[in-house]
Design a protein around this motif. Structure first.
Motif, PDB file in Angstrom:
ATOM      1  N   MET A  78      70.181 178.951   7.224  1.00 31.94           N
ATOM      2  CA  MET A  78      70.658 177.925   8.124  1.00 31.94           C
ATOM      3  C   MET A  78      69.492 177.174   8.746  1.00 31.94           C
ATOM      4  SD  MET A  78      73.271 176.504   9.410  1.00 31.94           S
ATOM      5  CE  MET A  78      73.996 175.761  10.813  1.00 31.94           C
ATOM      6  N   SER A  79      68.443 177.873   9.151  1.00 28.91           N
ATOM      7  CA  SER A  79      67.308 177.196   9.778  1.00 28.91           C
ATOM      8  C   SER A  79      66.573 176.318   8.769  1.00 28.91           C
ATOM      9  CB  SER A  79      66.357 178.204  10.404  1.00 28.91           C
ATOM     10  OG  SER A  79      65.783 179.008   9.403  1.00 28.91           O
ATOM     11  N   LYS A  80      66.548 176.740   7.513  1.00 30.13           N
ATOM     12  CA  LYS A  80      65.924 175.910   6.480  1.00 30.13           C
ATOM     13  C   LYS A  80      66.713 174.618   6.293  1.00 30.13           C
ATOM     14  CE  LYS A  80      64.293 176.058   1.726  1.00 30.13           C
ATOM     15  NZ  LYS A  80      64.247 176.826   0.483  1.00 30.13           N
ATOM     16  N   ALA A  81      68.026 174.710   6.340  1.00 26.09           N
ATOM     17  CA  ALA A  81      68.872 173.519   6.207  1.00 26.09           C
ATOM     18  C   ALA A  81      68.675 172.584   7.395  1.00 26.09           C
ATOM     19  CB  ALA A  81      70.338 173.920   6.081  1.00 26.09           C
ATOM     20  N   LEU A  82      68.592 173.148   8.601  1.00 24.65           N
ATOM     21  CA  LEU A  82      68.376 172.309   9.786  1.00 24.65           C
ATOM     22  C   LEU A  82      66.988 171.676   9.779  1.00 24.65           C
ATOM     23  CD1 LEU A  82      70.069 174.419  12.592  1.00 24.65           C
ATOM     24  CD2 LEU A  82      70.876 172.286  11.578  1.00 24.65           C
ATOM     25  N   GLY A  83      65.995 172.435   9.343  1.00 28.04           N
ATOM     26  CA  GLY A  83      64.644 171.881   9.244  1.00 28.04           C
ATOM     27  C   GLY A  83      64.569 170.760   8.220  1.00 28.04           C
ATOM     28  N   THR A  84      65.216 170.949   7.086  1.00 27.18           N
ATOM     29  CA  THR A  84      65.255 169.903   6.070  1.00 27.18           C
ATOM     30  C   THR A  84      65.967 168.673   6.598  1.00 27.18           C
ATOM     31  OG1 THR A  84      65.246 171.550   4.312  1.00 27.18           O
ATOM     32  CG2 THR A  84      66.040 169.353   3.734  1.00 27.18           C
ATOM     33  N   PHE A  85      67.105 168.888   7.263  1.00 31.28           N
ATOM     34  CA  PHE A  85      67.852 167.771   7.833  1.00 31.28           C
ATOM     35  C   PHE A  85      67.000 166.992   8.831  1.00 31.28           C
ATOM     36  CE2 PHE A  85      70.590 165.952  11.079  1.00 31.28           C
ATOM     37  CZ  PHE A  85      71.451 165.187  10.304  1.00 31.28           C
ATOM     38  N   ALA A  86      66.316 167.708   9.724  1.00 32.54           N
ATOM     39  CA  ALA A  86      65.498 167.041  10.743  1.00 32.54           C
ATOM     40  C   ALA A  86      64.340 166.269  10.115  1.00 32.54           C
ATOM     41  CB  ALA A  86      64.964 168.080  11.730  1.00 32.54           C
ATOM     42  N   LEU A  87      63.657 166.859   9.150  1.00 33.77           N
ATOM     43  CA  LEU A  87      62.524 166.191   8.527  1.00 33.77           C
ATOM     44  C   LEU A  87      62.958 164.943   7.762  1.00 33.77           C
ATOM     45  CD1 LEU A  87      59.511 166.104   7.913  1.00 33.77           C
ATOM     46  CD2 LEU A  87      59.967 167.552   5.927  1.00 33.77           C
ATOM     47  N   VAL A  88      64.020 165.048   6.990  1.00 36.88           N
ATOM     48  CA  VAL A  88      64.490 163.887   6.232  1.00 36.88           C
ATOM     49  C   VAL A  88      65.017 162.807   7.172  1.00 36.88           C
ATOM     50  CG1 VAL A  88      66.190 163.104   4.522  1.00 36.88           C
ATOM     51  CG2 VAL A  88      64.927 165.215   4.151  1.00 36.88           C
ATOM     52  N   THR A  89      65.647 163.205   8.269  1.00 36.53           N
ATOM     53  CA  THR A  89      66.111 162.224   9.251  1.00 36.53           C
ATOM     54  C   THR A  89      64.938 161.451   9.833  1.00 36.53           C
ATOM     55  OG1 THR A  89      68.017 163.587   9.811  1.00 36.53           O
ATOM     56  CG2 THR A  89      67.364 161.938  11.425  1.00 36.53           C
ATOM     57  N   VAL A  90      63.891 162.146  10.201  1.00 37.35           N
ATOM     58  CA  VAL A  90      62.708 161.483  10.768  1.00 37.35           C
ATOM     59  C   VAL A  90      62.047 160.564   9.738  1.00 37.35           C
ATOM     60  CG1 VAL A  90      60.371 161.899  11.646  1.00 37.35           C
ATOM     61  CG2 VAL A  90      62.291 163.231  12.522  1.00 37.35           C
ATOM     62  N   LEU A  91      61.892 161.054   8.512  1.00 40.13           N
ATOM     63  CA  LEU A  91      61.254 160.226   7.476  1.00 40.13           C
ATOM     64  C   LEU A  91      62.060 158.976   7.161  1.00 40.13           C
ATOM     65  CD1 LEU A  91      59.993 162.994   5.021  1.00 40.13           C
ATOM     66  CD2 LEU A  91      58.654 161.676   6.663  1.00 40.13           C
ATOM     67  N   SER A  92      63.364 159.115   7.043  1.00 38.12           N
ATOM     68  CA  SER A  92      64.177 157.927   6.742  1.00 38.12           C
ATOM     69  C   SER A  92      64.235 156.988   7.940  1.00 38.12           C
ATOM     70  CB  SER A  92      65.577 158.326   6.299  1.00 38.12           C
ATOM     71  OG  SER A  92      66.260 158.999   7.327  1.00 38.12           O
ATOM     72  N   ALA A  93      64.208 157.531   9.158  1.00 36.63           N
ATOM     73  CA  ALA A  93      64.165 156.674  10.343  1.00 36.63           C
ATOM     74  C   ALA A  93      62.859 155.884  10.387  1.00 36.63           C
ATOM     75  CB  ALA A  93      64.334 157.507  11.607  1.00 36.63           C
ATOM     76  N   LEU A  94      61.765 156.531  10.039  1.00 37.07           N
ATOM     77  CA  LEU A  94      60.485 155.822  10.014  1.00 37.07           C
ATOM     78  C   LEU A  94      60.471 154.722   8.952  1.00 37.07           C
ATOM     79  CD1 LEU A  94      57.992 158.785  10.509  1.00 37.07           C
ATOM     80  CD2 LEU A  94      58.521 156.959  12.131  1.00 37.07           C
ATOM     81  N   LEU A  95      61.029 155.015   7.780  1.00 32.81           N
ATOM     82  CA  LEU A  95      61.085 153.991   6.731  1.00 32.81           C
ATOM     83  C   LEU A  95      61.985 152.826   7.121  1.00 32.81           C
ATOM     84  CD1 LEU A  95      61.184 156.095   3.458  1.00 32.81           C
ATOM     85  CD2 LEU A  95      59.348 154.618   4.274  1.00 32.81           C
ATOM     86  N   MET A  96      63.123 153.129   7.747  1.00 37.98           N
ATOM     87  CA  MET A  96      64.007 152.052   8.190  1.00 37.98           C
ATOM     88  C   MET A  96      63.348 151.262   9.308  1.00 37.98           C
ATOM     89  SD  MET A  96      66.777 150.338   7.854  1.00 37.98           S
ATOM     90  CE  MET A  96      68.208 151.119   7.171  1.00 37.98           C
ATOM     91  N   ALA A  97      62.666 151.925  10.212  1.00 40.30           N
ATOM     92  CA  ALA A  97      61.965 151.221  11.288  1.00 40.30           C
ATOM     93  C   ALA A  97      60.878 150.317  10.726  1.00 40.30           C
ATOM     94  CB  ALA A  97      61.378 152.221  12.278  1.00 40.30           C
TER      95      ALA A  97
END
Length: 161
Positions: free
Chosen positions: A1-20
Motif C-alpha cells: 500500500m505504501s508503495k502504491a501511495l508513494g508512486t501515486f504521489a511522485l507521478v502526481t508531482v511530476l505530471s503537475a510540474l509538466l502541466m505547470a
C-alpha cells in the motif's frame, strides 16, 4: 500500500510540474505550451478507466477460478501491470488538474468528482484484497460472479453521464 501511495504521489508531482511548465510556456505566448497542455489533457479522461476496469476484472475473474500457479501468472503478468497503470494514469490526471488549479483555473477541480473515477478505487481495492479473496472458497465464488458482472458492465453497459 505504501508503495502504491508513494508512486501515486511522485507521478502526481511530476505530471503537475509538466502541466505547470506547459501552462507557463503557453501563458508567455509560445505555441509549444498549448501543445503540451493538449497532450496532457488528452489522457485526462475518466471514461478510459472503463476499458481498463474491464480488462482488470476479467483477469481477476480468471484468478478466482484458475489453479494457484496459473492464477499467479495472471496476477504477475496482467493484473499487477494494470493496477500500476491505473495508479499512474489517475495520478497523472490529478497532477494535471492540480497544476491547472494553481494557475487560476479553479473550476477544473470539479472534474475529479466524475463518478467514473470510482473504477480506480474499485480496481485498487480489489487488487489490495486479492489474497484474501483467493483464500476463502465462498469469497472466491462470490467474487467470481461479481468480477464477471463488473467486466460485462464495463464492456457492454452504456454509462451515460
Amino acid at each position: 500500500m505504501s508503495k502504491a501511495l508513494g508512486t501515486f504521489a511522485l507521478v502526481t508531482v511530476l505530471s503537475a510540474l509538466l502541466m505547470a511548465l506547459s501552462l507557463a510556456v503557453a501563458r508567455h505566448g509560445y505555441p509549444y505550451g498549448a501543445f503540451g497542455v493538449k497532450r496532457l489533457d488528452g489522457i485526462a479522461e475518466a471514461g478510459s478507466f472503463l476499458a481498463i476496469a474491464a480488462v482488470y476484472f476479467f483477469g481477476a475473474m480468471l484468478m478466482m477460478i484458475l489453479p494457484i500457479r496459473a492464477a499467479g501468472v495472471v496476477l504477475t503478468h496482467a493484473a499487477d501491470a494494470i493496477f500500476w497503470a491505473t495508479i499512474v494514469l489517475f495520478a497523472t490526471i490529478v497532477g494535471s488538474l492540480l497544476a491547472r488549479w494553481v494557475f487560476g483555473q479553479h473550476e477544473v477541480l470539479w472534474a475529479i468528482f466524475n463518478w467514473r473515477f470510482l473504477f480506480v478505487a474499485v480496481i485498487v481495492a480489489a487488487h489490495l484484497t486479492m489474497n484474501e479473496l483467493r483464500r476463502n472458497i465462498l469469497l472466491r465464488s462470490l467474487f467470481f460472479v461479481a468480477f464477471g458482472a463488473v467486466t460485462l458492465a464495463c464492456l457492454f453497459w452504456s454509462f451515460s453521464t
